[in-house]
Design an enzyme around this catalytic site. Structure first.
Site, PDB file in Angstrom:
ATOM      1  N   GLY A  71       0.805  -1.211   0.000  1.00  0.00           N
ATOM      2  CA  GLY A  71       0.000   0.000   0.000  1.00  0.00           C
ATOM      3  C   GLY A  71       0.843   1.268   0.000  1.00  0.00           C
ATOM      4  O   GLY A  71       0.543   2.232  -0.706  1.00  0.00           O
ATOM      5  N   CYS A 328      -2.044  10.951  23.192  1.00  0.00           N
ATOM      6  CA  CYS A 328      -0.690  11.330  23.596  1.00  0.00           C
ATOM      7  C   CYS A 328      -0.210  10.353  24.651  1.00  0.00           C
ATOM      8  O   CYS A 328      -0.909  10.094  25.620  1.00  0.00           O
ATOM      9  CB  CYS A 328      -0.729  12.737  24.164  1.00  0.00           C
ATOM     10  SG  CYS A 328       0.832  13.241  24.835  1.00  0.00           S
TER      11      CYS A 328
END
Ligand code: PLP
Length: 376
Positions: A71, A328
């Protein structure tokens, strides 16, 4: 507890029929497909019959399929070649794309070849089509790259809707379909898209092989230089057993699509219900509606916990493999760009579970049971 694999968006297990097919090719087809002798022709004919199989499954002509190493290469090749060959100076994408697309476009921007606009989306990752329309009104003849379904949160677009907007503004449309290829029906000759990409390891085929579809209406120049393979477009001795394995995996995927899709959807729905019943405050990142979301992916947003950073490791110790996708991770800035972009809170941990036909409800129940123990 047996190992439970729920990371099928990262990669999938090879289908046994694919392995058999590849083994035969590795053993008996050693001729270089570019050689004109018997052994070469034998190998070449396998490549061309694989191309025919894949193109007929997508309702395009064999000449519109180009084999690649996966891909990432397919995305890079069409973005860079198309922008260069058509002297395009403006591109449009979203902040939710896979890095194979995002970093490629951002690099072209950095070296001054294009300017880049980002389309708005909502907190579920749904694209604002009016915003796309208005960007393209100001910048006709742009290159647009918007993925079919997001690999982290599963939110899907309509290729027809976005493709029609691009067409109205004389723009070129590429869609990264790596997560949806062989999981949904495609009728590409009836779909307003110029480029789509596929990667075999996302649908129980081998790793390191994929393809790029290029609409026959447009042509781009070679993207890897060397020999005359792939009709001069992509040089290099072909990954013969990879290509054959990919074509077999795709054949099987489309043969069983309806049944597998129903089954995998039922697993996802089961997990949604079980999580809601067992973990207070759980919710989901991205859309979970069946028609707007990829049925193989569930991105779970978990209530704040001190264990957030360790969740993935705790699950791994318990034998459960999935992906973390926090906005995060404390102490580092390697959080998910997708979750950050849709505005997920840093305080909530996110886990991406992705399913295949090799999973079952018992596994889901076990995972929810183990996960819920961490949230009592
Ligand atoms: N695009 C998307 C949406 C993906 O999920 C991936 C793989 O995770 C890729 C591109 C890259 O594909 P490959 O691993 O074949 O290079």
């Amino acid at each position: 507890m047996n190992k439970i694999y729920l990371d099928n968006a990262a990669t999938t297990k090879l289908h046994p029929e694919v392995l058999d097919e590849m083994y035969k090719v590795m053993k008996d087809y050693y001729g270089n497909p570019s050689s004109v002798h018997f052994f070469g022709r034998k190998s070449k004919s396998l490549i061309e019959s694989s191309r025919k199989t894949i193109s007929s499954l997508l309702n395009v002509s064999p000449g519109e399929i180009f084999f690649t190493s996966g891909g990432t290469e397919a995305d890079n090749a069409c973005i860079v070649s198309c922008i260069k060959d058509f002297s395009i100076t403006h591109a449009v994408t979203t902040k939710l794309e896979h890095h194979a697309v995002l970093h490629t476009l951002q690099n072209l921007e950095k070296i001054g070849i294009i300017s880049l606009s980002y389309v708005d989306f909502n907190s579920d990752g749904e694209i604002n089509v009016d915003d796309l329309n208005s960007i393209l009104s100001d910048n006709p003849r742009s290159f647009v790259s918007i993925m079919h379904a997001n690999n982290e949160i599963g939110t899907k677009i309509s290729l027809k809707e976005i493709g029609d907007v691009c067409k109205n503004h004389n723009s070129i449309f590429h869609s990264d379909t790596v997560q949806t290829m062989a999981h949904y029906d495609f009728n590409l000759s009836e779909t307003p898209v110029h480029f789509v990409t596929g990667s075999a390891h996302k649908f129980h085929g081998p790793k390191g092989v994929g393809f790029l579809y290029i609409d026959g209406e447009i042509s781009i120049n070679p993207f890897i230089f060397g020999g005359a393979q792939e009709r001069n477009m992509r040089a290099g001795t072909e990954n013969l057993y990879g290509i054959v394995g990919m074509s077999k995996a795709m054949e099987i995927a489309y043969r069983d699509l309806k049944k597998d899709k129903e089954f995998i959807t039922s697993l996802k729905n089961h997990m949604i219900i079980q999580l809601k019943n067992n973990i207070n405050g759980v919710c989901f990142n991205g859309i979970v509606d069946e028609d707007k979301s990829l049925y193989t992916i569930l991105n779970v947003s978990l209530p704040p916990t001190e264990l957030a950073d360790m969740l993935i490791y705790n699950l791994d110790l318990l034998g459960v493999s999935c992906s973390s996708g926090s906005a995060c991770s404390s102490g580092s800035n390697t959080g998910s760009h997708v979750l950050q972009a849709i505005g997920c809170s840093n305080e909530r941990a996110a886990l991406r579970f992705s399913f295949s036909k090799y999973n079952n409800k018992k596994e889901i129940d076990l995972v929810v049971k183990e996960l819920s123990k961490l949230f009592i």
